[in-house]
Enzyme design. Structure first.
Site, PDB file in Angstrom:
ATOM      1  N   ASP B  60       0.868  -1.177   0.000  1.00 17.04           N
ATOM      2  CA  ASP B  60       0.000   0.000   0.000  1.00 17.04           C
ATOM      3  C   ASP B  60       0.905   1.228   0.000  1.00 17.04           C
ATOM      4  O   ASP B  60       2.129   1.119   0.063  1.00 17.04           O
ATOM      5  CB  ASP B  60      -0.956  -0.040   1.189  1.00 17.04           C
ATOM      6  CG  ASP B  60      -0.235  -0.038   2.518  1.00 17.04           C
ATOM      7  OD1 ASP B  60       0.975   0.267   2.550  1.00 17.04           O
ATOM      8  OD2 ASP B  60      -0.872  -0.346   3.535  1.00 17.04           O
ATOM      9  N   ASP B 233      -7.557  -7.303   0.556  1.00  7.69           N
ATOM     10  CA  ASP B 233      -6.580  -7.613   1.592  1.00  7.69           C
ATOM     11  C   ASP B 233      -7.338  -7.688   2.904  1.00  7.69           C
ATOM     12  O   ASP B 233      -8.377  -7.053   3.071  1.00  7.69           O
ATOM     13  CB  ASP B 233      -5.515  -6.517   1.698  1.00  7.69           C
ATOM     14  CG  ASP B 233      -6.106  -5.190   2.133  1.00  7.69           C
ATOM     15  OD1 ASP B 233      -6.882  -4.601   1.348  1.00  7.69           O
ATOM     16  OD2 ASP B 233      -5.824  -4.738   3.254  1.00  7.69           O
ATOM     17  N   CYS B 271     -11.345 -29.108   6.408  1.00 12.35           N
ATOM     18  CA  CYS B 271     -10.078 -28.455   6.063  1.00 12.35           C
ATOM     19  C   CYS B 271      -8.932 -29.441   6.222  1.00 12.35           C
ATOM     20  O   CYS B 271      -8.929 -30.268   7.134  1.00 12.35           O
ATOM     21  CB  CYS B 271      -9.865 -27.249   6.969  1.00 12.35           C
ATOM     22  SG  CYS B 271      -8.298 -26.378   6.665  1.00 12.35           S
ATOM     23  N   CYS B 273      -5.652 -28.454   6.559  1.00 10.77           N
ATOM     24  CA  CYS B 273      -4.445 -27.787   7.061  1.00 10.77           C
ATOM     25  C   CYS B 273      -3.929 -28.511   8.299  1.00 10.77           C
ATOM     26  O   CYS B 273      -4.606 -29.358   8.880  1.00 10.77           O
ATOM     27  CB  CYS B 273      -4.702 -26.309   7.358  1.00 10.77           C
ATOM     28  SG  CYS B 273      -5.431 -25.986   8.975  1.00 10.77           S
ATOM     29  N   CYS B 276      -6.027 -28.504  11.487  1.00 10.74           N
ATOM     30  CA  CYS B 276      -7.249 -29.316  11.442  1.00 10.74           C
ATOM     31  C   CYS B 276      -6.986 -30.806  11.346  1.00 10.74           C
ATOM     32  O   CYS B 276      -7.886 -31.607  11.614  1.00 10.74           O
ATOM     33  CB  CYS B 276      -8.125 -28.869  10.272  1.00 10.74           C
ATOM     34  SG  CYS B 276      -8.712 -27.170  10.467  1.00 10.74           S
ATOM     35  N   HIS B 302      -4.594 -21.820   9.889  1.00 13.10           N
ATOM     36  CA  HIS B 302      -5.910 -22.271   9.444  1.00 13.10           C
ATOM     37  C   HIS B 302      -6.719 -21.139   8.814  1.00 13.10           C
ATOM     38  O   HIS B 302      -7.313 -21.312   7.748  1.00 13.10           O
ATOM     39  CB  HIS B 302      -6.719 -22.882  10.591  1.00 13.10           C
ATOM     40  CG  HIS B 302      -8.148 -23.088  10.200  1.00 13.10           C
ATOM     41  ND1 HIS B 302      -8.542 -24.078   9.317  1.00 13.10           N
ATOM     42  CD2 HIS B 302      -9.264 -22.373  10.487  1.00 13.10           C
ATOM     43  CE1 HIS B 302      -9.841 -23.979   9.103  1.00 13.10           C
ATOM     44  NE2 HIS B 302     -10.307 -22.962   9.800  1.00 13.10           N
TER      45      HIS B 302
END
Lengths: 339, 339
Positions: B60, B233, B271, B273, B276, B302
């Site tokens: 930014d 974002d 999920c 990941c 998880c 996660h």
């Protein structure tokens, strides 16, 4: 043994621990008993299942934490009453309870409940205490039922050679799977610690593991290994990391030091961990200054890896019959460098 | 775009970001300019080299942070003077400076310096401001020299449809590689935000990326995607993680809730990941309660993965022509669950 006080080695996953080569971790019975509770950990499949670590785990008995809080605890023959650091609630640790709790936690090595006497205790205190510790050790052994869990005894006796011998005799007589030397690294000088250990360690059964409780600095590790110690636990690598310090062969680096601000070299050029191979000292120093989580994590990763590598190398040097000379040179370099 | 405010996405390594499928990260010029300084980042090989991330980076302009600190900043035609949050030192951001700083940071996408007017600004303020923002945008484009870095313009105009159109016309006339819609998600209602975006987005050039600044909740992401937005974002996934909350298809879970204490199921069964698949809700809840670093890390992992997966699925549904129905069902399930 990296220390996973509350069922986690600060910031590291079990996968990280495997990657840095850690072969065993330590869990704190005191903390896990209070939070989340041993029953809950048992329900989760023990500490292995709860934290997702399938390697060996040693649990302490919780005694050290209880005896550190001198104002709020009361010792009797039965056990020790103390207040929770979390909510002030009152609890009693007996030899039977800490043994059962460690069975519920499901560790691979459990420790007996011992008293770690205060730093200012006199000879009479130590003598009474070591005998009670031996009686407690016998009660732990009698209460211990879990067959796939080793149980280690603990030798006390302060800085008195004859009391150490007395404690050792009483403990070995009961008979354990391994023996720890406790009650050192509690405020005495390094020389006093090493002298006492030098007298105690050779009397321990040679065929059983010898665990020195509470040494973590690299030079100290090599010094106690020289005296025949096989195991030690250390919060130092993880604690230093949280304070922004890294262990290197040339000593401890404080990354808050201004000279690292624009040092684009690797943290430790001889280390192959992620912190040392992916990032620069300048980036790590930036993370430390900004108190970023990633800074804690990367320095913890490095410091644990560094300590594990040091032990691995010590083992190789022992096997090659070169430990003495190697260790002296290593300590000399370590103590000469730093920043 | 996960947000890496100070050159790190809280607790995650670049390897973690690649593993969860993040395709781009956002860096904050305001923070990096003040610490460690753009010159130092340039010396380290730009933000890519400094943080060890070889994927795309958007920076930014720093304007949003400066304009959030209303008491300490002073706007003139030249630029905006402000005080550092770190040490109170005075600095001036001009369009030329923020462009040069972003070139030094070496991001792949740079943003123009714009004014994000205060929430209570009136129509006259917005009209003056959007014209100055357009003049600043032209100066950014004139100052921009880095050929392998895209430069995006920003449309302002508050909640006034005609002012949005005016700002958009002035910005597109200058010509940029992409366009952002700014000045929303600053306190107005979700309905006002979506109405204004619904008017603005379709007027943006269809062949250029459209970036909506500041949306991160899963339902909000799908709502702005429905209006034609390509990029956004969000600090939300990482911030929620630090507060112990996890995103799931059934809503947000607050792991401090007592019911997770002995819930041995996976965090989000859908999920894959690490958080998880390796750990239970009970363990994650324990880490969160104990404020353990590993808890922050695993929940961040996660939540970022969840958000990236959501965007990836949205893309597939758009390609298959099913986005509308899928998105309505997804939001309905998300808003119906939670805890």
């Amino acid at each position: 043994m990296p220390v996973g006080t509350k069922g986690t080695v600060k910031g590291l996953t079990p996968g990280d621990l495997r990657n840095v080569g850690a072969g065993i971790v330590l869990g704190n019975t005191y903390h896990l008993y209070l939070r989340p509770g041993a029953d809950l950990v048992r329900e989760a499949g023990g500490l292995h299942g709860f934290m997702g670590w399938d390697g060996p785990i040693l649990t302490d008995s919780g005694g050290y934490q209880v005896f550190s809080l001198a104002e709020t605890r009361h010792i009797s023959e039965e056990g020790v009453e103390f207040a929770s650091v979390y909510d002030g609630s009152r609890h009693v640790f007996t030899p039977e309870l800490t043994t059962r709790v460690q069975e519920e936690l499901g560790s691979d090595v459990a420790m007996v409940l011992d008293e770690c006497p205060p730093a200012n205790a006199d000879r009479t205190y130590h003598e009474d205490s070591l005998r009670r510790t031996a009686r407690w050790a016998a009660r732990c052994k009698a209460a211990h039922e879990k067959e796939d869990q080793a149980l280690f005894g603990i030798v006390q006796g302060g800085l008195y050679p004859d009391l150490r011998e007395q404690s050792l005799g009483l403990t070995v007589e009961i008979g354990f799977d391994g023996y720890a030397v406790g009650g050192l690294s509690v405020g005495e000088s390094r020389e006093e610690m090493l002298e006492t250990l030098a007298l105690t360690a050779p009397m321990l059964p040679a065929e059983k593991p010898r665990y020195f409780m509470g040494i973590g600095d690299p030079a100290g590790i090599l010094q106690v290994v020289a005296l025949g110690v096989d195991m030690f636990d250390c919060v130092l690598p993880t604690r230093l990391a949280r304070h922004g310090a890294a262990l290197t062969p040339d000593g401890r680096l404080n990354l808050k030091n201004a000279r690292f601000r624009n040092d684009f070299g690797p943290l430790d050029p001889e280390c192959s961990c992620e912190a040392c191979t992916v990032y620069s000292r300048a980036y790590l120093a930036h993370l430390v200054r900004e108190n970023e989580l990633l800074g804690h994590r990367l320095l913890t990763l490095h410091n644990v890896r560094f300590s594990v590598d040091l032990c691995r190398q010590a083992r190789r040097e022992i096997e090659a019959g070169r430990f003495g000379a190697w260790s002296r040179a290593w300590i000399s370099r370590y103590q000469g460098g730093g920043g």
